[in-house]
Design a protein around this motif. Structure first.
Motif, PDB file in Angstrom:
ATOM      1  N   PRO A 229       0.843  -1.212   0.000  1.00 22.29           N
ATOM      2  CA  PRO A 229       0.000   0.000   0.000  1.00 22.29           C
ATOM      3  C   PRO A 229       0.871   1.254   0.000  1.00 22.29           C
ATOM      4  O   PRO A 229       2.017   1.239   0.436  1.00 22.29           O
ATOM      5  CB  PRO A 229      -0.803  -0.134   1.288  1.00 22.29           C
ATOM      6  CG  PRO A 229       0.014  -1.011   2.158  1.00 22.29           C
ATOM      7  CD  PRO A 229       0.740  -1.947   1.239  1.00 22.29           C
ATOM      8  N   PRO A 230       0.339   2.359  -0.472  1.00 17.65           N
ATOM      9  CA  PRO A 230       1.099   3.615  -0.461  1.00 17.65           C
ATOM     10  C   PRO A 230       1.442   4.025   0.968  1.00 17.65           C
ATOM     11  O   PRO A 230       0.666   3.803   1.910  1.00 17.65           O
ATOM     12  CB  PRO A 230       0.142   4.625  -1.096  1.00 17.65           C
ATOM     13  CG  PRO A 230      -0.884   3.824  -1.812  1.00 17.65           C
ATOM     14  CD  PRO A 230      -0.945   2.505  -1.113  1.00 17.65           C
ATOM     15  N   GLN A 231       2.603   4.604   1.152  1.00 12.35           N
ATOM     16  CA  GLN A 231       3.066   4.998   2.480  1.00 12.35           C
ATOM     17  C   GLN A 231       2.357   6.272   2.921  1.00 12.35           C
ATOM     18  O   GLN A 231       2.157   7.192   2.133  1.00 12.35           O
ATOM     19  CB  GLN A 231       4.582   5.236   2.447  1.00 12.35           C
ATOM     20  CG  GLN A 231       5.378   4.019   2.054  1.00 12.35           C
ATOM     21  CD  GLN A 231       5.196   2.875   3.041  1.00 12.35           C
ATOM     22  OE1 GLN A 231       5.041   3.075   4.234  1.00 12.35           O
ATOM     23  NE2 GLN A 231       5.195   1.653   2.528  1.00 12.35           N
ATOM     24  N   GLY A 232       1.983   6.332   4.162  1.00 11.88           N
ATOM     25  CA  GLY A 232       1.386   7.526   4.743  1.00 11.88           C
ATOM     26  C   GLY A 232      -0.114   7.641   4.517  1.00 11.88           C
ATOM     27  O   GLY A 232      -0.695   8.659   4.865  1.00 11.88           O
ATOM     28  N   GLN A 233      -0.751   6.652   3.964  1.00 16.93           N
ATOM     29  CA  GLN A 233      -2.193   6.703   3.747  1.00 16.93           C
ATOM     30  C   GLN A 233      -2.860   5.571   4.520  1.00 16.93           C
ATOM     31  O   GLN A 233      -2.342   4.452   4.592  1.00 16.93           O
ATOM     32  CB  GLN A 233      -2.527   6.552   2.265  1.00 16.93           C
ATOM     33  CG  GLN A 233      -2.131   7.744   1.430  1.00 16.93           C
ATOM     34  CD  GLN A 233      -2.574   7.569  -0.012  1.00 16.93           C
ATOM     35  OE1 GLN A 233      -3.142   6.554  -0.395  1.00 16.93           O
ATOM     36  NE2 GLN A 233      -2.317   8.577  -0.823  1.00 16.93           N
ATOM     37  N   ALA A 234      -4.002   5.872   5.103  1.00 15.90           N
ATOM     38  CA  ALA A 234      -4.767   4.858   5.810  1.00 15.90           C
ATOM     39  C   ALA A 234      -5.476   3.974   4.786  1.00 15.90           C
ATOM     40  O   ALA A 234      -5.817   4.425   3.695  1.00 15.90           O
ATOM     41  CB  ALA A 234      -5.786   5.526   6.729  1.00 15.90           C
ATOM     42  N   PRO A 235      -5.716   2.706   5.130  1.00 14.93           N
ATOM     43  CA  PRO A 235      -6.446   1.845   4.195  1.00 14.93           C
ATOM     44  C   PRO A 235      -7.855   2.373   3.968  1.00 14.93           C
ATOM     45  O   PRO A 235      -8.451   3.019   4.823  1.00 14.93           O
ATOM     46  CB  PRO A 235      -6.450   0.477   4.874  1.00 14.93           C
ATOM     47  CG  PRO A 235      -5.904   0.663   6.236  1.00 14.93           C
ATOM     48  CD  PRO A 235      -5.304   2.020   6.343  1.00 14.93           C
ATOM     49  N   MET A 236      -8.409   2.070   2.821  1.00 11.86           N
ATOM     50  CA  MET A 236      -9.745   2.554   2.485  1.00 11.86           C
ATOM     51  C   MET A 236     -10.788   1.840   3.325  1.00 11.86           C
ATOM     52  O   MET A 236     -10.679   0.661   3.627  1.00 11.86           O
ATOM     53  CB  MET A 236     -10.043   2.295   0.987  1.00 11.86           C
ATOM     54  CG  MET A 236      -9.178   3.139   0.097  1.00 11.86           C
ATOM     55  SD  MET A 236      -9.552   2.881  -1.650  1.00 11.86           S
ATOM     56  CE  MET A 236     -11.192   3.515  -1.741  1.00 11.86           C
ATOM     57  N   ARG A 237     -11.826   2.596   3.724  1.00 12.37           N
ATOM     58  CA  ARG A 237     -12.917   2.035   4.515  1.00 12.37           C
ATOM     59  C   ARG A 237     -14.214   2.261   3.751  1.00 12.37           C
ATOM     60  O   ARG A 237     -14.465   3.349   3.238  1.00 12.37           O
ATOM     61  CB  ARG A 237     -12.987   2.706   5.876  1.00 12.37           C
ATOM     62  CG  ARG A 237     -11.716   2.467   6.690  1.00 12.37           C
ATOM     63  CD  ARG A 237     -11.777   3.143   8.019  1.00 12.37           C
ATOM     64  NE  ARG A 237     -12.836   2.534   8.820  1.00 12.37           N
ATOM     65  CZ  ARG A 237     -13.393   3.111   9.868  1.00 12.37           C
ATOM     66  NH1 ARG A 237     -12.992   4.304  10.248  1.00 12.37           N
ATOM     67  NH2 ARG A 237     -14.328   2.510  10.529  1.00 12.37           N
ATOM     68  N   TYR A 238     -15.007   1.239   3.673  1.00 13.88           N
ATOM     69  CA  TYR A 238     -16.294   1.321   2.985  1.00 13.88           C
ATOM     70  C   TYR A 238     -17.398   1.295   4.005  1.00 13.88           C
ATOM     71  O   TYR A 238     -17.362   0.539   4.963  1.00 13.88           O
ATOM     72  CB  TYR A 238     -16.456   0.132   2.002  1.00 13.88           C
ATOM     73  CG  TYR A 238     -15.412   0.109   0.941  1.00 13.88           C
ATOM     74  CD1 TYR A 238     -15.508   0.931  -0.172  1.00 13.88           C
ATOM     75  CD2 TYR A 238     -14.309  -0.727   1.026  1.00 13.88           C
ATOM     76  CE1 TYR A 238     -14.550   0.912  -1.158  1.00 13.88           C
ATOM     77  CE2 TYR A 238     -13.343  -0.765   0.061  1.00 13.88           C
ATOM     78  CZ  TYR A 238     -13.475   0.061  -1.038  1.00 13.88           C
ATOM     79  OH  TYR A 238     -12.532   0.050  -2.011  1.00 13.88           O
ATOM     80  N   GLY A 239     -18.441   2.088   3.766  1.00 19.31           N
ATOM     81  CA  GLY A 239     -19.616   2.003   4.630  1.00 19.31           C
ATOM     82  C   GLY A 239     -19.925   3.148   5.445  1.00 19.31           C
ATOM     83  O   GLY A 239     -19.577   4.120   5.819  1.00 19.31           O
TER      84      GLY A 239
END
Length: 119
Positions: A109-119
């Motif tokens: 995953p890209p550094q410095g970004q939180a994982p995507m959250r759905y909902g």
């Protein structure tokens, strides 16, 4: 007594001899879907072709995606592709020059970004 007559115009199209199977780039949309077509317009009466509107017809490069048509005389690149004079000059997709996997594969995953959250 009521009689209804319909008048109109119909264009008959076919591929030009010597340009069968030639595919070229459309100058309008940029897709490789241009074909050399001969068009013969006719005046119709009650859906029956009666009078030709052109004696010799028109030679056009016609795109099947955007329906753009351009006279063959304005396309020297297509005239050079005529059967027996040259091949189909469609460019091929460039091949990657690097020895590793394609860009974006196996890097995580890209550094410095939180994982995507759905909902």
């Amino acid at each position: 007594m009521c009689l209804i007559f319909t008048c109109g115009e119909h264009t008959f199209r076919k591929e030009v001899e010597g340009y069968e199977g030639v595919v070229c780039q459309c100058h309008n949309c940029g897709n490789y879907s241009g074909h050399v077509i001969k068009s013969n317009p006719w005046f119709t009466f009650c859906f029956v072709p009666v009078i030709p509107l052109s004696i010799h017809g028109y030679h056009d490069v016609s795109c099947h995606i955007c329906n753009f048509a351009q006279p063959l005389e304005n396309r020297p690149d297509v005239q050079a592709m005529k059967r027996g004079e040259g091949g189909n000059n469609m460019p091929m997709q460039p091949q990657p020059q690097q020895g590793g996997p394609p860009q974006g594969w196996g890097q995580g995953p890209p550094q410095g970004q939180a994982p995507m959250r759905y909902g």
